[in-house]
Design an enzyme around this catalytic site. Structure first.
Site, PDB file in Angstrom:
ATOM      1  N   THR A 109      46.011 -73.474 108.520  1.00  0.00           N
ATOM      2  CA  THR A 109      46.033 -74.939 108.561  1.00  0.00           C
ATOM      3  C   THR A 109      47.030 -75.481 107.549  1.00  0.00           C
ATOM      4  O   THR A 109      47.518 -76.592 107.720  1.00  0.00           O
ATOM      5  CB  THR A 109      44.638 -75.549 108.286  1.00  0.00           C
ATOM      6  OG1 THR A 109      44.064 -74.908 107.146  1.00  0.00           O
ATOM      7  CG2 THR A 109      43.735 -75.401 109.488  1.00  0.00           C
ATOM      8  N   LYS A 137      48.199 -61.761 104.646  1.00  0.00           N
ATOM      9  CA  LYS A 137      49.037 -62.964 104.497  1.00  0.00           C
ATOM     10  C   LYS A 137      50.408 -62.611 103.910  1.00  0.00           C
ATOM     11  O   LYS A 137      51.322 -63.423 103.897  1.00  0.00           O
ATOM     12  CB  LYS A 137      48.321 -64.005 103.639  1.00  0.00           C
ATOM     13  CG  LYS A 137      47.088 -64.626 104.318  1.00  0.00           C
ATOM     14  CD  LYS A 137      46.410 -65.634 103.408  1.00  0.00           C
ATOM     15  CE  LYS A 137      45.159 -66.252 103.988  1.00  0.00           C
ATOM     16  NZ  LYS A 137      45.436 -67.412 104.883  1.00  0.00           N
ATOM     17  N   LYS A 151      48.047 -70.141  99.304  1.00  0.00           N
ATOM     18  CA  LYS A 151      46.932 -69.789 100.181  1.00  0.00           C
ATOM     19  C   LYS A 151      46.169 -68.670  99.490  1.00  0.00           C
ATOM     20  O   LYS A 151      46.627 -68.142  98.473  1.00  0.00           O
ATOM     21  CB  LYS A 151      47.428 -69.327 101.557  1.00  0.00           C
ATOM     22  CG  LYS A 151      48.578 -68.297 101.474  1.00  0.00           C
ATOM     23  CD  LYS A 151      49.125 -67.892 102.849  1.00  0.00           C
ATOM     24  CE  LYS A 151      49.990 -68.936 103.475  1.00  0.00           C
ATOM     25  NZ  LYS A 151      49.466 -69.503 104.703  1.00  0.00           N
ATOM     26  N   ARG A 152      45.013 -68.300 100.027  1.00  0.00           N
ATOM     27  CA  ARG A 152      44.303 -67.163  99.447  1.00  0.00           C
ATOM     28  C   ARG A 152      45.235 -65.951  99.398  1.00  0.00           C
ATOM     29  O   ARG A 152      46.094 -65.775 100.276  1.00  0.00           O
ATOM     30  CB  ARG A 152      43.051 -66.840 100.277  1.00  0.00           C
ATOM     31  CG  ARG A 152      41.936 -67.845 100.089  1.00  0.00           C
ATOM     32  CD  ARG A 152      41.469 -67.880  98.662  1.00  0.00           C
ATOM     33  NE  ARG A 152      40.768 -66.657  98.341  1.00  0.00           N
ATOM     34  CZ  ARG A 152      39.475 -66.576  98.029  1.00  0.00           C
ATOM     35  NH1 ARG A 152      38.745 -67.665  97.940  1.00  0.00           N
ATOM     36  NH2 ARG A 152      38.922 -65.420  97.777  1.00  0.00           N
ATOM     37  N   LYS A 203      49.824 -78.771 107.472  1.00  0.00           N
ATOM     38  CA  LYS A 203      49.971 -79.774 106.402  1.00  0.00           C
ATOM     39  C   LYS A 203      51.425 -79.845 105.940  1.00  0.00           C
ATOM     40  O   LYS A 203      51.960 -80.921 105.708  1.00  0.00           O
ATOM     41  CB  LYS A 203      49.084 -79.416 105.207  1.00  0.00           C
ATOM     42  CG  LYS A 203      47.596 -79.300 105.503  1.00  0.00           C
ATOM     43  CD  LYS A 203      46.873 -78.655 104.293  1.00  0.00           C
ATOM     44  CE  LYS A 203      45.477 -78.187 104.639  1.00  0.00           C
ATOM     45  NZ  LYS A 203      44.928 -77.258 103.629  1.00  0.00           N
ATOM     46  N   HIS A 253      36.475 -67.003 113.530  1.00  0.00           N
ATOM     47  CA  HIS A 253      37.601 -67.293 112.634  1.00  0.00           C
ATOM     48  C   HIS A 253      38.442 -66.095 112.256  1.00  0.00           C
ATOM     49  O   HIS A 253      39.406 -66.243 111.510  1.00  0.00           O
ATOM     50  CB  HIS A 253      37.105 -67.927 111.328  1.00  0.00           C
ATOM     51  CG  HIS A 253      36.741 -69.366 111.457  1.00  0.00           C
ATOM     52  ND1 HIS A 253      37.655 -70.377 111.324  1.00  0.00           N
ATOM     53  CD2 HIS A 253      35.561 -69.967 111.735  1.00  0.00           C
ATOM     54  CE1 HIS A 253      37.055 -71.547 111.487  1.00  0.00           C
ATOM     55  NE2 HIS A 253      35.783 -71.322 111.751  1.00  0.00           N
TER      56      HIS A 253
HETATM   57  C1  PLP Z   1      44.623 -75.922 103.716  1.00  0.00           C
HETATM   58  C2  PLP Z   1      44.063 -75.120 102.613  1.00  0.00           C
HETATM   59  C3  PLP Z   1      43.845 -73.755 102.774  1.00  0.00           C
HETATM   60  C4  PLP Z   1      44.202 -73.001 104.039  1.00  0.00           C
HETATM   61  O1  PLP Z   1      45.485 -72.458 103.853  1.00  0.00           O
HETATM   62  P1  PLP Z   1      46.109 -71.369 104.867  1.00  0.00           P
HETATM   63  O2  PLP Z   1      47.508 -71.244 104.370  1.00  0.00           O
HETATM   64  O3  PLP Z   1      46.040 -71.970 106.226  1.00  0.00           O
HETATM   65  O4  PLP Z   1      45.323 -70.138 104.707  1.00  0.00           O
HETATM   66  C5  PLP Z   1      43.330 -73.045 101.716  1.00  0.00           C
HETATM   67  N1  PLP Z   1      43.037 -73.634 100.549  1.00  0.00           N
HETATM   68  C6  PLP Z   1      43.259 -74.952 100.348  1.00  0.00           C
HETATM   69  C7  PLP Z   1      42.931 -75.548  99.031  1.00  0.00           C
HETATM   70  C8  PLP Z   1      43.766 -75.739 101.371  1.00  0.00           C
HETATM   71  O5  PLP Z   1      43.957 -77.051 101.169  1.00  0.00           O
END
Ligand code: PLP
Length: 833
Positions: free
Chosen positions: A673, A571, A565-566, A677, A373
């Site tokens: 991911t 990022k 996101k984190r 979405k 990952h």
């Molecule tokens: C989808 C999701 C992530 C992943 O987000 P990235 O932008 O792809 O790092 C992290 N936290 C939550 C709560 C999510 O639903």
């Protein structure tokens, strides 16, 4: 939310009901659960009691299908897939279960009859946050897709008493509070005290010779901990299948050392209990950063050993022959966190099942596969040899043996290159002797996969370059996906309804092939109007949430520009903040230009020990306060940092986004991911060619996204050349220079003008994530965003095409690829998409 009894149900004289028999039956089952399982009657039930009653009523339906599903797998002797993951970021389950069971409308009608508001019920369910971010959420999407595709999938993980911390922002700083998802119990799970295994730690290994004169290694651990199973049924779409998520809880062998207690040592009597149970106490809050603690290794071994014991027992019970393991079982390792499984499976096969070493190795490799990952060096797990020797002495022996046999086999092939042997070794000799878990996972698996095309290519070139040259067939790609049941149907019923009305019911069952039928609708003004209407609906809902939680008003006519996101340097939330500041300065300098109104929305957690990330959160909050208080930009620019990002918050934010920020340094985001979405819900992406953005741009069309910045190749060249001169770059960009100076000089932190001097100096002198290099290109892309927004026909045409062309990013597609290519576990009747 009021905690008063009877706050959800308004009593009224029950009119004679005309509801259907299904609704009546469900209503009665809710009332029966409330009375007999919760012990309340409607007049004195708290909102949480109603939630529990409804969850238990839904669970009965799950259980009926669960038994059938198990029986079917047994009858067909289906191959079983075990997904080992230290994280499952599940979120709430009520609507997920009702919806997949086909009971959502029935439940709504039943609750309406009881005068209970389903929205309020939905919101009292705590998020199951047994994960940090993308990796854990992927595991949750995969569980749902496996059930939907009728794959006999089992998830294995840890039942953390406390999931990911609750983020509280006070005075702009992140504070971590303990998360308590189990406070009111968990109606979805079944405790299985009879399913329990002993897990050993420490001690020594002795060679014993048995009657047949074959010497054998005998591990005598000094510490034994029990793993107790807790099962949660996972139902697929339209009840296709019901699988099991089995999470382990750590217990001491004895709850109390009675003799010590009686001798007056009351604390000492429970010390072992505390030590044992700390293993499943709390989730490590590290995301893509190092979490090198003894407790972490104990967690990893604990759940791996329990899971392997459990699945080997099941295999022997069902098939009676350990040699058929790879035929009947596939084990997927989600990142290196469960990589100790390679040594543990060997230990079980050799020491417990008495299989000869080389035969055991063949069985192991044929059964195990591993998903990588991350390529970030600081996230690649390794454990000090000394720690392994102390905690898992037999496993350390096995790792040495695997390594020795491997190096022998290479020498036998006439490979003597010292550098090569050193790079593929399981032991890193340069950093104080450490076990490389990535190499262990690679050698012990028949398949190693990356999670996007670009990431897989980079894996072959970087972390696993030498292993890949030795085993060129092992690495393959499985681009991530997300489950559309949660990330489209549940989070966006308005859009879903619109899709059904225009392209038919088929979109619910085969979105991968149906969504594309939406393409021609992008050209229809009437359809675009409806598409805009559903977005406005979601934006209004998000604005309400922000008003309630933060007392900030959002202009829902503005572009909702979202990065959630984190918080991590790679990022590049800081790049987004630099743009925010530069835009703020530009508006202030020229307030009469017709600026396109924007709302910048941020959310995300920083690992508790990650100081730089926490400082970035503080900066976001400082910038937000300054800008939101400045009357010059009122109505044109707003900035919000919404606290405590989790799955439920994502579910409100994502359908409300117009613009999705996916701006990592190219080559550093394995897949992402949330990018999928957002696009699925019709947001346009501003992003670098990183992770799955690359495949998104191919499928959606780069002209319907805002792609900017260096490519991974360009990043590599520029970093490698050592000619990346940040100071020169800054000198040539007035805007960047202006933004950096303002932050550095304390414009946003008048209470502590030097708060960000170090942060900005760091950027200027060592811009590891190349923010400066990409800044101008990012700024230009943002102006193209403004331009397109002013041409609504084009904007919404692109938005519709984003939804239409995102079908491939369904986790059903991803799981089908794993099942066909890696696990060989596709049920025959489901082989066609
Ligand atoms: C989808 C999701 C992530 C992943 O987000 P990235 O932008 O792809 O790092 C992290 N936290 C939550 C709560 C999510 O639903």
């Amino acid at each position: 939310m009021s905690a008063e009894p009877n706050s959800a149900a308004k009593q009224k004289d029950a009119p004679t009901s005309h509801a259907s028999p299904d609704v009546q039956a469900f209503k009665h089952s809710i009332l029966a659960k409330l009375k007999y399982a919760v012990g309340k009657d409607p007049a004195n039930a708290y909102i949480h009691d109603w939630f529990e009653a409804i969850a238990l009523a839904a669970r009965d339906h799950l259980v009926d299908n669960w038994e059938e599903s198990e029986a079917r797998v047994d009858r067909k002797q289906q191959k079983r897939v075990y997904y080992l993951s230290l994280e499952f970021l599940i979120g709430r389950l009520l609507v997920d279960c009702l919806s997949n069971l086909g009971l959502l409308e029935t439940a709504k009608a039943a609750l309406a009859e009881l005068d209970v508001d389903i929205e309020r019920i939905r919101e009292v369910e705590p998020d199951a946050a047994l994960g940090n971010g993308g990796l854990g959420r992927l595991a949750a999407c995969f569980m749902e897709s496996m059930a939907t595709l009728n794959i006999a999938g089992h998830g294995y993980g840890i039942r953390y008493e406390h999931g990911l911390f609750k983020q509280v922002i006070s005075d702009g700083w992140q504070h971590e509070h303990t998360e308590t998802w189990l406070d009111f119990g968990n109606p979805w799970e079944f405790e299985r005290p009879e399913v329990s295994y002993n897990i050993g730690f420490g001690g020594s290994v002795n060679t014993v010779t048995e009657r047949n004169d074959v010497p054998r290694q005998h591990w005598q651990p000094t510490e034994i901990i029990r793993a107790i199973a807790y099962d949660t049924p996972v139902v697929g779409w339209r009840r296709a299948g019901v699988n099991t998520l089995r999470l382990w809880r750590a217990r001491a062998l004895e709850d109390l050392q009675l003799e010590r207690f009686n001798a007056g040592d009351h604390l000492g009597a429970v010390a072992d209990v505390v030590r044992a149970e700390s293993i499943s106490r709390v989730l490590y809050p590290a995301d893509s950063t190092e979490a090198g603690q003894e407790l972490r290794l104990r967690q990893e071994y604990f759940f791996v050993s329990a899971s392997l014991q459990d699945l080997l027992h099941r295999h022997m019970r069902l098939h009676g022959d350990i040699h058929s393991l790879p035929e009947k079982v596939a084990i997927q390792l989600n990142d290196t966190h469960p990589a100790i499984a390679v040594a543990e499976l060997m230990r079980q096969l050799v020491d417990v099942y008495r299989i000869e070493w080389f035969a055991a190795w063949e069985l192991s490799v044929a059964t195990l596969s591993y998903t990588n990952h991350t390529l970030l060096p600081e996230a690649l797990e390794s454990w000090p040899v000394s720690l392994m020797e102390r905690l898992l002495p037999r496993h350390m022996q096995i790792i040495y043996l695997i390594n020795a046999y491997h190096i022998d086999s290479l020498r036998a092939q006439d490979i003597h290159d010292f550098e090569l042997l050193r790079s593929v070794s399981l032991i890193d000799e340069e950093h104080g002797r450490r076990v490389r878990m990535g190499n262990l996972a690679f050698l012990g698996s028949h398949s190693i996969n990356g999670v996007s095309a670009l990431h897989t290519d980079l894996m072959r070139e970087t972390v696993f370059r030498d292993l890949h040259n030795l085993y060129p067939d092992r690495i393959r790609n499985k681009t991530n996906g997300v489950t559309f049941r949660r990330w489209l149907y549940q989070v966006n019923p308005q859009l879903t309804q619109l899709l059904i009305e225009n392209i038919g019911q088929g979109v619910l069952d085969s979105p991968e092939s149906s969504l594309i039928k939406l393409e021609p609708f992008a050209e229809k003004p009437a359809f675009r109007k409806q598409f805009i209407a559903q977005r406005q609906h979601s934006k209004a809902a998000l604005a309400r949430l922000v008003k309630e939680r933060m007392n900030i008003d959002l202009n829902t006519e503005a572009i909702f520009d979202v990065q959630v996101k984190r918080i991590h340097e790679y990022k590049r939330q800081l790049l987004n903040l630099l743009h925010t500041v530069a835009l703020y300065q530009a508006i202030r300098n020229d307030p009469t230009t017709d600026w396109v109104p924007r709302v910048k929305i941020f959310a995300g957690k920083a690992a508790a020990s990650y100081h730089q990330a926490k400082l970035i959160i503080k900066l976001a909050n400082d910038i937000s306060r300054t800008i939101n208080d400045d009357p010059t930009v009122r109505g044109l620019l707003k900035v919000v940092f919404i606290p405590n990002y989790n799955v439920s918050l994502a579910e409100t934010i994502i359908p409300a986004a117009d613009l999705s920020e996916q701006i990592s340094t190219a080559g550093m985001e394995a897949s992402g991911t949330s990018n999928m979405k957002f696009a699925l819900n019709g947001a346009l992406t501003i992003g670098t060619l990183d992770g799955a953005n690359v495949e998104m741009s191919q499928l959606i069309g780069a002209e319907h996204m805002f792609i900017f910045g260096m490519t991974a190749q360009e990043v590599k060249v520029r970093m490698g050349n050592g000619d990346y001169d940040t100071i020169h770059v800054i000198k040539n960009s007035e805007r960047l220079n202006g933004a950096l100076e303002a932050i550095s000089k304390g414009v946003f932190s008048p209470d502590d003008p030097e708060r960000y001097t170090g942060l900005i100096d760091g950027l200027v002198h060592h811009d590891r994530y190349m923010l400066c290099a990409d800044f101008d290109s990012y700024w230009d892309a943002q102006r193209k965003v403004d331009e397109l927004w002013q041409n609504p026909n084009q904007w919404w045409r692109s938005a519709v095409l984003n939804t239409a062309r995102t079908g491939w990013f369904s986790s059903d597609r991803t799981i089908r690829e794993y099942a066909e290519d890696i696990w060989k576990a596709m049920p025959p009747e489901k082989k066609k998409g």
